[in-house]
Design a protein around this motif. Sequence first.
Motif, PDB file in Angstrom:
ATOM      1  N   VAL A  70      -5.110   0.462  -6.638  1.00  0.00           N
ATOM      2  CA  VAL A  70      -5.134   1.839  -7.137  1.00  0.00           C
ATOM      3  C   VAL A  70      -5.838   2.740  -6.120  1.00  0.00           C
ATOM      4  N   ILE A  71      -6.996   2.277  -5.609  1.00  0.00           N
ATOM      5  CA  ILE A  71      -7.741   3.056  -4.610  1.00  0.00           C
ATOM      6  C   ILE A  71      -6.907   3.224  -3.351  1.00  0.00           C
ATOM      7  N   ILE A  72      -6.290   2.134  -2.907  1.00  0.00           N
ATOM      8  CA  ILE A  72      -5.465   2.189  -1.693  1.00  0.00           C
ATOM      9  C   ILE A  72      -4.303   3.162  -1.885  1.00  0.00           C
ATOM     10  N   SER A  73      -3.691   3.153  -3.050  1.00  0.00           N
ATOM     11  CA  SER A  73      -2.561   4.052  -3.321  1.00  0.00           C
ATOM     12  C   SER A  73      -2.985   5.513  -3.304  1.00  0.00           C
ATOM     13  N   ILE A  77      -1.785   8.508  -0.577  1.00  0.00           N
ATOM     14  CA  ILE A  77      -1.186   9.803  -0.923  1.00  0.00           C
ATOM     15  C   ILE A  77      -1.769  10.926  -0.060  1.00  0.00           C
ATOM     16  N   PHE A  78      -3.083  10.869   0.192  1.00  0.00           N
ATOM     17  CA  PHE A  78      -3.761  11.961   0.898  1.00  0.00           C
ATOM     18  C   PHE A  78      -3.879  11.742   2.411  1.00  0.00           C
ATOM     19  N   VAL A  79      -3.909  10.483   2.855  1.00  0.00           N
ATOM     20  CA  VAL A  79      -4.174  10.201   4.275  1.00  0.00           C
ATOM     21  C   VAL A  79      -2.956   9.657   5.004  1.00  0.00           C
ATOM     22  N   GLY A  80      -2.078   8.959   4.302  1.00  0.00           N
ATOM     23  CA  GLY A  80      -0.904   8.408   4.960  1.00  0.00           C
ATOM     24  C   GLY A  80      -0.969   6.901   5.084  1.00  0.00           C
ATOM     25  N   ILE A  81      -0.276   6.364   6.092  1.00  0.00           N
ATOM     26  CA  ILE A  81      -0.198   4.918   6.253  1.00  0.00           C
ATOM     27  C   ILE A  81      -0.947   4.474   7.522  1.00  0.00           C
ATOM     28  N   GLY A  82      -1.211   3.170   7.597  1.00  0.00           N
ATOM     29  CA  GLY A  82      -1.854   2.609   8.779  1.00  0.00           C
ATOM     30  C   GLY A  82      -3.229   2.046   8.493  1.00  0.00           C
ATOM     31  N   ILE A  83      -3.939   1.694   9.567  1.00  0.00           N
ATOM     32  CA  ILE A  83      -5.256   1.079   9.435  1.00  0.00           C
ATOM     33  C   ILE A  83      -6.285   2.072   8.912  1.00  0.00           C
ATOM     34  N   LYS A  84      -6.203   3.338   9.362  1.00  0.00           N
ATOM     35  CA  LYS A  84      -7.195   4.343   8.973  1.00  0.00           C
ATOM     36  C   LYS A  84      -7.311   4.498   7.448  1.00  0.00           C
ATOM     37  N   PRO A  85      -6.206   4.767   6.733  1.00  0.00           N
ATOM     38  CA  PRO A  85      -6.332   4.882   5.275  1.00  0.00           C
ATOM     39  C   PRO A  85      -6.758   3.579   4.613  1.00  0.00           C
ATOM     40  N   THR A  86      -6.384   2.450   5.213  1.00  0.00           N
ATOM     41  CA  THR A  86      -6.794   1.151   4.677  1.00  0.00           C
ATOM     42  C   THR A  86      -8.308   1.016   4.715  1.00  0.00           C
ATOM     43  N   ILE A  87      -8.897   1.362   5.857  1.00  0.00           N
ATOM     44  CA  ILE A  87     -10.354   1.267   6.004  1.00  0.00           C
ATOM     45  C   ILE A  87     -11.051   2.229   5.050  1.00  0.00           C
ATOM     46  N   ALA A 159      -1.273  -4.348   3.850  1.00  0.00           N
ATOM     47  CA  ALA A 159       0.104  -4.484   4.322  1.00  0.00           C
ATOM     48  C   ALA A 159       1.047  -3.533   3.591  1.00  0.00           C
ATOM     49  N   VAL A 160       0.689  -3.171   2.373  1.00  0.00           N
ATOM     50  CA  VAL A 160       1.529  -2.275   1.573  1.00  0.00           C
ATOM     51  C   VAL A 160       1.653  -0.904   2.221  1.00  0.00           C
ATOM     52  N   ILE A 161       0.576  -0.453   2.911  1.00  0.00           N
ATOM     53  CA  ILE A 161       0.611   0.881   3.534  1.00  0.00           C
ATOM     54  C   ILE A 161       0.555   0.769   5.064  1.00  0.00           C
ATOM     55  N   GLY A 167      -2.180  -9.832   5.231  1.00  0.00           N
ATOM     56  CA  GLY A 167      -1.351  -9.449   4.090  1.00  0.00           C
ATOM     57  C   GLY A 167       0.124  -9.369   4.434  1.00  0.00           C
ATOM     58  N   ASP A 168       0.440  -9.134   5.717  1.00  0.00           N
ATOM     59  CA  ASP A 168       1.850  -9.080   6.139  1.00  0.00           C
ATOM     60  C   ASP A 168       2.556 -10.393   5.815  1.00  0.00           C
ATOM     61  N   PHE A 169       1.883 -11.509   6.092  1.00  0.00           N
ATOM     62  CA  PHE A 169       2.485 -12.819   5.824  1.00  0.00           C
ATOM     63  C   PHE A 169       2.684 -13.023   4.322  1.00  0.00           C
ATOM     64  N   ILE A 170       1.711 -12.563   3.532  1.00  0.00           N
ATOM     65  CA  ILE A 170       1.791 -12.743   2.085  1.00  0.00           C
ATOM     66  C   ILE A 170       2.930 -11.931   1.487  1.00  0.00           C
ATOM     67  N   PHE A 171       3.010 -10.645   1.840  1.00  0.00           N
ATOM     68  CA  PHE A 171       4.014  -9.777   1.232  1.00  0.00           C
ATOM     69  C   PHE A 171       5.419 -10.044   1.774  1.00  0.00           C
ATOM     70  N   ILE A 172       5.505 -10.349   3.071  1.00  0.00           N
ATOM     71  CA  ILE A 172       6.828 -10.693   3.616  1.00  0.00           C
ATOM     72  C   ILE A 172       7.290 -12.021   3.034  1.00  0.00           C
TER      73      ILE A 172
END
Length: 213
Positions: A70-73, A77-87, A159-161, A167-172
């Motif tokens: 939920v937090i990641i989602s 929405i506000f920051v976009g995708i990639g490592i930055k929003p993940t962190i 990996a979702v964003i 997580g790439d291995f898990i979701f793929i």
Amino acid sequence: MINFFRFYFNNINDIFNAMQTHLFIFIIALTGAIFFGIALSIIITSEGREKIGRVILSVMGAAQSIPSIVIISVVFIFVGIGIKPTIIALVFYSLVPIIFNSTSGLLSVPHDVIDAGKGIGYTNSQILWKIKMPMALPVIMGGIRSSATIIIGSATAAAVIGGGGLGDFIFIGLRVHRIEMLLAGAVTVAILALIIDTIISRIEARIVPKGLQ
């Protein structure tokens, strides 16, 4: 099981690269969470703000039930995708156990001990760093350990964003129905979690005063 080991060793370089990304996300997120979490706890538990500290404690207790995705989602929405929003998302999410433990630890220091410090002429800063922090350290370290476990596991959702990592291995693996790929990511994350928890527990044993362990 044979397929798992075959996949693992055939893709060891890709797994290692994903693990490096995963660890990078973990280290940055945990460092940020420790810094902001302890700083905020010190502010809200300073003299005269104890009531605010207890309110924050209640809020943090309730916030622990919010799923990381939920937090990641929301951050996505506000920051976009990639490592930055993940962190950013993981820092926010992992703040909860650190603030909760740090605040409760600082508030639990007996008032007579604090009064004794004042009686010998300690300033507020000295009371914080020479009395409150050492006595609260075991509880604070417990929060850091919980936060570390949360980050290392929740980072798989990166990996979702597009954050990369294991997580790439898990979701793929889930998407293409390859159990060996899914297990490669999950097993590596589990091993990392055990190693990191062991490292933090040893750090805790070294820095926490023996009488408080």
